[in-house]
Each structure stands twice: as C-alpha cells, then as structure tokens.
Design a protein around this motif. Structure first.
Motif, mmCIF file in Angstrom:
data_model
loop_
_atom_site.group_PDB
_atom_site.id
_atom_site.type_symbol
_atom_site.label_atom_id
_atom_site.label_comp_id
_atom_site.label_asym_id
_atom_site.label_seq_id
_atom_site.Cartn_x
_atom_site.Cartn_y
_atom_site.Cartn_z
ATOM 1 N N SER A 37 -32.194 62.948 -61.717
ATOM 2 C CA SER A 37 -33.441 62.249 -61.443
ATOM 3 C C SER A 37 -34.359 63.272 -60.781
ATOM 4 C CB SER A 37 -33.196 61.052 -60.510
ATOM 5 O OG SER A 37 -34.410 60.417 -60.198
ATOM 6 N N TYR A 38 -35.370 63.724 -61.519
ATOM 7 C CA TYR A 38 -36.178 64.847 -61.058
ATOM 8 C C TYR A 38 -37.281 64.401 -60.107
ATOM 9 C CZ TYR A 38 -33.995 67.136 -65.070
ATOM 10 O OH TYR A 38 -33.099 67.639 -65.977
ATOM 11 N N LYS A 39 -37.437 65.165 -59.041
ATOM 12 C CA LYS A 39 -38.585 64.921 -58.170
ATOM 13 C C LYS A 39 -39.854 65.469 -58.806
ATOM 14 C CE LYS A 39 -40.557 65.368 -53.592
ATOM 15 N NZ LYS A 39 -40.404 65.799 -52.197
ATOM 16 N N ALA A 40 -39.709 66.608 -59.522
ATOM 17 C CA ALA A 40 -40.857 67.206 -60.194
ATOM 18 C C ALA A 40 -40.358 68.028 -61.379
ATOM 19 C CB ALA A 40 -41.653 68.087 -59.240
ATOM 20 N N GLU A 41 -41.220 68.161 -62.393
ATOM 21 C CA GLU A 41 -40.907 68.964 -63.570
ATOM 22 C C GLU A 41 -42.019 69.983 -63.784
ATOM 23 O OE1 GLU A 41 -39.090 66.940 -66.942
ATOM 24 O OE2 GLU A 41 -39.326 65.033 -65.877
ATOM 25 N N TYR A 42 -41.624 71.234 -64.041
ATOM 26 C CA TYR A 42 -42.593 72.311 -64.209
ATOM 27 C C TYR A 42 -42.341 73.025 -65.533
ATOM 28 C CZ TYR A 42 -43.197 71.700 -59.159
ATOM 29 O OH TYR A 42 -43.434 71.175 -57.903
ATOM 30 N N VAL A 47 -48.174 76.272 -66.133
ATOM 31 C CA VAL A 47 -48.610 76.420 -64.738
ATOM 32 C C VAL A 47 -49.569 77.597 -64.606
ATOM 33 C CG1 VAL A 47 -46.484 75.392 -63.853
ATOM 34 C CG2 VAL A 47 -46.634 77.875 -64.111
ATOM 35 N N VAL A 51 -44.665 78.540 -58.848
ATOM 36 C CA VAL A 51 -44.084 77.258 -58.481
ATOM 37 C C VAL A 51 -43.393 77.434 -57.136
ATOM 38 C CG1 VAL A 51 -42.348 75.532 -59.054
ATOM 39 C CG2 VAL A 51 -43.785 76.514 -60.856
ATOM 40 N N ILE A 53 -41.340 75.637 -54.033
ATOM 41 C CA ILE A 53 -40.525 74.463 -53.703
ATOM 42 C C ILE A 53 -39.904 74.672 -52.331
ATOM 43 C CG2 ILE A 53 -38.478 73.129 -54.343
ATOM 44 C CD1 ILE A 53 -39.048 74.001 -57.270
ATOM 45 N N TYR A 60 -33.275 67.156 -53.428
ATOM 46 C CA TYR A 60 -34.031 66.789 -54.622
ATOM 47 C C TYR A 60 -33.741 67.768 -55.753
ATOM 48 C CZ TYR A 60 -36.752 63.440 -51.880
ATOM 49 O OH TYR A 60 -37.135 62.383 -51.097
ATOM 50 N N TYR A 62 -35.239 69.617 -59.296
ATOM 51 C CA TYR A 62 -36.475 70.044 -59.955
ATOM 52 C C TYR A 62 -36.129 70.622 -61.320
ATOM 53 C CZ TYR A 62 -38.328 69.602 -55.218
ATOM 54 O OH TYR A 62 -38.681 69.124 -53.985
ATOM 55 N N HIS A 63 -36.913 70.247 -62.322
ATOM 56 C CA HIS A 63 -36.674 70.655 -63.704
ATOM 57 C C HIS A 63 -37.653 71.758 -64.072
ATOM 58 C CE1 HIS A 63 -36.341 69.324 -68.195
ATOM 59 N NE2 HIS A 63 -35.484 70.288 -67.926
#
Length: 208
Positions: A37-42, A47, A51, A53, A60, A62-63
C-alpha cells in the motif's frame, strides 16, 4: 527464492563480509505486490526534481518507476524508523550524485521488481559516487518481490565509488544485507562492488 550474486567487481577490500561470488543463498520471503500500500508513487521519467523521502514513526512504502538522467532518489531516516522503496524497472544515471542516496540512522528496505539499473558515471575523484550510497550509519536491506523470480539490480559506482556502499571522501560503508534478487554490483576505480569507496572499509555486509 534465492539471492543470486552474479557479479561483484571492485578493487577495495571487504571487511567482515559474508559473501560468495556466484553463490546462491536460500531465503524465504513473503512480501508480494498485492501486499503493498503505497504512500506515494514516483515516475522518474516525469519528475522535475530529486525525489526526497524522509522517515516517519509509521513505516511507509514508496513506489519508484521510470528513467532519469537528471534526478535521483534521496532517503533520510531517523533512528528506529524505516522507509521501504519498491523499485520497479527503474533506470537512474547520474554524473555526480548517487542515483539512490541514503542517509540517517534508520533502516531502508529496497524491494526489487523487474530490471533496475542505477549508475553513477563520475569520472574523477570529485564526482565519483556509488550506485546506491550507504555510509556507516543506518541499515540497508535489499530483497526481491516474492512474485518476481527474475527481479534484478545492477548498481555501478563512478570513479572511487562502490556499486553499493561508499563514495569518494565518504568511503566507509556498513550494515548492508541482501536477502534475495539477482544482483550485479560494480565498483569504480578504488571502489568495492559492495562495501567501501575510495580508501574506505566495508563491514557488516551479509548475503543471507
């Protein structure tokens, strides 16, 4: 799933390393794509800046996907905190900064999906960095997604940089564990495949 180290090239010596080139290491892993379950995807192809984090009290995930020749991934962790990165078909090339730059006293977990390539192309001692920079603080754990038996990582350091580990003037690296995946780690001149950068030691590095 097995961890398969297909190449670890570099001139710096390992210290207190548990590793065998061309070796296979048994490891049971339960995490799979359906569990994330991703908090954020980059998408690195989209971009416009690095990035960045930072860890929080809650772990969390991150993808990271895509390709970049201008931006990198920077992760800062506090002691007792963890950040998990899922790298999926990522290609990052940098002539100065490490494609993945880790700092802080916490833990970073990297889960591999697909083919991932992280390359520093610095050609002199002022720009040489690691493919994944990891100093002596904190912990790094790399493993493959449970559903991807071909998940791979190729990490290449620039001049004086390790493939995974230290860099020029910040050469020492420790607390790196690889649990599964197909890993190729190439150090630049005076850099280990996995471990220290220029004149730096590598310690507490394990393939389990």
């Amino acid at each position: 799933m097995n961890a398969k180290i297909i190449k670890t090239l570099g001139t710096a010596l390992f210290a207190a390393v548990t590793i065998a080139a061309l070796g296979y290491f048994p490891f049971a892993i339960t995490a799979s794509a359906a569990d994330y379950s991703y908090k954020a995807e980059y998408n690195m192809s989209e971009v416009n800046d690095n990035v960045s984090i930072s860890s929080e009290e809650t772990e969390y995930i991150y993808h990271i996907t895509g390709e970049s020749k201008s931006c990198n991934v920077q992760v800062t962790t506090n002691e007792g905190e963890t950040v998990t990165l899922v790298l999926e078909d990522v290609t990052i090339t940098s002539s100065s900064a490490a494609p993945v730059d880790l700092s802080g006293d916490g833990t970073v977990k990297i889960i591999l999906k697909g083919k991932n390539t992280l390359t520093n192309t610095g050609t002199n001692t002022g720009t040489g960095n690691a493919g994944i920079y990891k100093s002596t603080s904190g912990c790094l754990v790399i493993k493959a997604d449970a559903d991807d038996s071909e998940a791979s990582l190729t990490a290449t350091g620039g001049s004086s940089g390790a493939g995974i580990g230290g860099k020029y003037k910040s050469g020492a690296s420790s607390n790196i564990t690889i649990n599964s995946g197909i890993i190729e780690a190439n150090g630049g001149s005076s850099g280990a495949g996995i471990g220290g950068g220029n004149s730096g030691s590598g310690s507490s590095i394990a393939i389990t």
